[in-house]
Design an enzyme around this catalytic site. Sequence first.
Site, PDB file in Angstrom:
ATOM      1  N   CYS A 124     -15.491  14.849   0.808  1.00  0.00           N
ATOM      2  CA  CYS A 124     -15.594  14.726  -0.651  1.00  0.00           C
ATOM      3  C   CYS A 124     -16.467  15.867  -1.174  1.00  0.00           C
ATOM      4  O   CYS A 124     -17.220  16.487  -0.410  1.00  0.00           O
ATOM      5  CB  CYS A 124     -16.235  13.374  -0.967  1.00  0.00           C
ATOM      6  SG  CYS A 124     -16.579  13.100  -2.703  1.00  0.00           S
ATOM      7  N   ILE A 167       0.829  -1.218   0.000  1.00  0.00           N
ATOM      8  CA  ILE A 167       0.000   0.000   0.000  1.00  0.00           C
ATOM      9  C   ILE A 167       0.861   1.266   0.000  1.00  0.00           C
ATOM     10  O   ILE A 167       0.345   2.368   0.086  1.00  0.00           O
ATOM     11  CB  ILE A 167      -0.929   0.023   1.247  1.00  0.00           C
ATOM     12  CG1 ILE A 167      -0.113   0.068   2.549  1.00  0.00           C
ATOM     13  CG2 ILE A 167      -1.895  -1.153   1.239  1.00  0.00           C
ATOM     14  CD1 ILE A 167      -0.954   0.333   3.800  1.00  0.00           C
ATOM     15  N   CYS A 226     -19.005  15.539  -2.672  1.00  0.00           N
ATOM     16  CA  CYS A 226     -20.425  15.154  -2.446  1.00  0.00           C
ATOM     17  C   CYS A 226     -20.818  15.377  -0.988  1.00  0.00           C
ATOM     18  O   CYS A 226     -21.966  15.151  -0.597  1.00  0.00           O
ATOM     19  CB  CYS A 226     -20.618  13.672  -2.822  1.00  0.00           C
ATOM     20  SG  CYS A 226     -20.068  12.524  -1.532  1.00  0.00           S
ATOM     21  N   HIS A 269      -4.533  -4.370  -2.328  1.00  0.00           N
ATOM     22  CA  HIS A 269      -4.815  -4.024  -0.922  1.00  0.00           C
ATOM     23  C   HIS A 269      -4.905  -2.519  -0.722  1.00  0.00           C
ATOM     24  O   HIS A 269      -4.855  -2.044   0.411  1.00  0.00           O
ATOM     25  CB  HIS A 269      -3.743  -4.645  -0.011  1.00  0.00           C
ATOM     26  CG  HIS A 269      -3.812  -6.149   0.012  1.00  0.00           C
ATOM     27  ND1 HIS A 269      -2.789  -6.936   0.468  1.00  0.00           N
ATOM     28  CD2 HIS A 269      -4.785  -7.004  -0.412  1.00  0.00           C
ATOM     29  CE1 HIS A 269      -3.141  -8.219   0.355  1.00  0.00           C
ATOM     30  NE2 HIS A 269      -4.332  -8.293  -0.194  1.00  0.00           N
TER      31      HIS A 269
HETATM   32  N1  APR Z   1      13.811  -9.154  -0.825  1.00  0.00           N
HETATM   33  C1  APR Z   1      13.035 -10.212  -1.174  1.00  0.00           C
HETATM   34  N2  APR Z   1      12.198 -10.825  -0.299  1.00  0.00           N
HETATM   35  C2  APR Z   1      12.157 -10.344   0.955  1.00  0.00           C
HETATM   36  C3  APR Z   1      12.941  -9.248   1.382  1.00  0.00           C
HETATM   37  C4  APR Z   1      13.796  -8.650   0.428  1.00  0.00           C
HETATM   38  N3  APR Z   1      14.585  -7.610   0.736  1.00  0.00           N
HETATM   39  N4  APR Z   1      12.670  -9.010   2.706  1.00  0.00           N
HETATM   40  C5  APR Z   1      11.736  -9.919   3.066  1.00  0.00           C
HETATM   41  N5  APR Z   1      11.433 -10.717   2.032  1.00  0.00           N
HETATM   42  C6  APR Z   1      10.431 -11.779   1.961  1.00  0.00           C
HETATM   43  C7  APR Z   1      10.239 -12.570   3.209  1.00  0.00           C
HETATM   44  O1  APR Z   1      11.070 -13.711   3.209  1.00  0.00           O
HETATM   45  C8  APR Z   1       8.757 -12.967   3.118  1.00  0.00           C
HETATM   46  O2  APR Z   1       8.621 -14.208   2.435  1.00  0.00           O
HETATM   47  O3  APR Z   1       9.200 -11.128   1.706  1.00  0.00           O
HETATM   48  C9  APR Z   1       8.128 -11.869   2.280  1.00  0.00           C
HETATM   49  C10 APR Z   1       7.258 -10.917   3.074  1.00  0.00           C
HETATM   50  O4  APR Z   1       6.143 -11.657   3.512  1.00  0.00           O
HETATM   51  P1  APR Z   1       4.996 -10.924   4.363  1.00  0.00           P
HETATM   52  O5  APR Z   1       5.638 -10.146   5.447  1.00  0.00           O
HETATM   53  O6  APR Z   1       3.994 -11.980   4.703  1.00  0.00           O
HETATM   54  O7  APR Z   1       4.372  -9.865   3.363  1.00  0.00           O
HETATM   55  P2  APR Z   1       3.328 -10.134   2.192  1.00  0.00           P
HETATM   56  O8  APR Z   1       3.544 -11.467   1.559  1.00  0.00           O
HETATM   57  O9  APR Z   1       3.368  -8.967   1.299  1.00  0.00           O
HETATM   58  O10 APR Z   1       1.935 -10.138   2.982  1.00  0.00           O
HETATM   59  C11 APR Z   1       0.754 -10.140   2.209  1.00  0.00           C
HETATM   60  O11 APR Z   1      -0.526  -9.801   4.227  1.00  0.00           O
HETATM   61  O12 APR Z   1      -0.979  -8.798   6.239  1.00  0.00           O
HETATM   62  C12 APR Z   1      -1.244  -8.762   4.892  1.00  0.00           C
HETATM   63  O13 APR Z   1      -2.004  -6.817   3.847  1.00  0.00           O
HETATM   64  C13 APR Z   1      -0.846  -7.460   4.276  1.00  0.00           C
HETATM   65  O14 APR Z   1      -0.311  -7.115   1.937  1.00  0.00           O
HETATM   66  C14 APR Z   1       0.033  -7.859   3.097  1.00  0.00           C
HETATM   67  C15 APR Z   1      -0.299  -9.339   2.910  1.00  0.00           C
END
Ligand code: APR
Length: 273
Positions: A177, A113, A179, A129
Amino acid sequence: MKSMDEERLVEAVRLVGGAKRLVAFTGAGMSEESGIPTFRDPGGLWDRYDPDELGGGDLFSGLLSGSAVPDTTFQFISEFLACYEDARPNPGHDALAELERMGILRAVITQNIDNFHREAGNTDVLEVHGNVCRLSCMSCGAKVRLEREELVAMGHELLDLLGAGDLAGLMRLISRCSCGGACMLDVVGFGEPVQQMPQASHESENCDVMLILGTSGVVWPAASLPVRAKRAGARLVEVNATECCFADIIDVGIVGKTGEVLPRLVELVKTGR
Ligand code: APR
């Protein structure tokens, strides 16, 4: 003898460089190197906050109804502002913008986001999201863009008013808004309907290569998008700093930081052209 990762990178370069309709599917890992904490890494946001207590994206509707804002929400907003204020897109975001400029990347589908893909220069960005730099009218649904500075100023004013318990001030803060309706941050909380899924599904089912970048792949329906791409015959390339979370369906898996791997991948695609 090339290292395994070098071989995987070469294969990823071949797939991305030869893609006719490349799509990127991104998660919080993309912004980790910008200083934005991820959710599920050790010490991540969901280790420290309960998402169910945060009131979702319609925090303002809670304020409108005069309900108190949980302390955790106050702390979450404070931490988000402290990270976001000085954070900027990193070389991973810049690499995806370059792939769009090269005419290779068709769309970015992001779970993030933070608006960083747009700030980096990508123009076709599907934000399933939502986007924290956008308000949505609770009456007519109109969307209003926020500049980063406006968002940060609004966030600090919100914290000041919450700290002072100044409900009248909070009511004045809530943007109106044209509106007359009240506007709230255009972000999707748990249990709320996601955004742009039809378009994201269409792009996933019509790409020939999908980059899966920095996501744990545990939140649905967003996590269904790589599966849709696979079913439609796309080749999948995943980059994740710790482990590939789509290991059972990807063609190439690279363990590495997106801010390091993607610029290298783009550089090799360029030399191969
Ligand atoms: N480069 C590549 N991968 C990375 C890095 C990096 N620098 N840093 C962390 N990661 C990986 C982690 O290993 C993990 O697998 O990114 C992933 C992040 O996972 P989450 O924290 O679960 O984030 P995300 O998958 O985007 O979550 C999805 O969950 O809570 C909701 O709305 C929230 O959009 C989010 C959704």
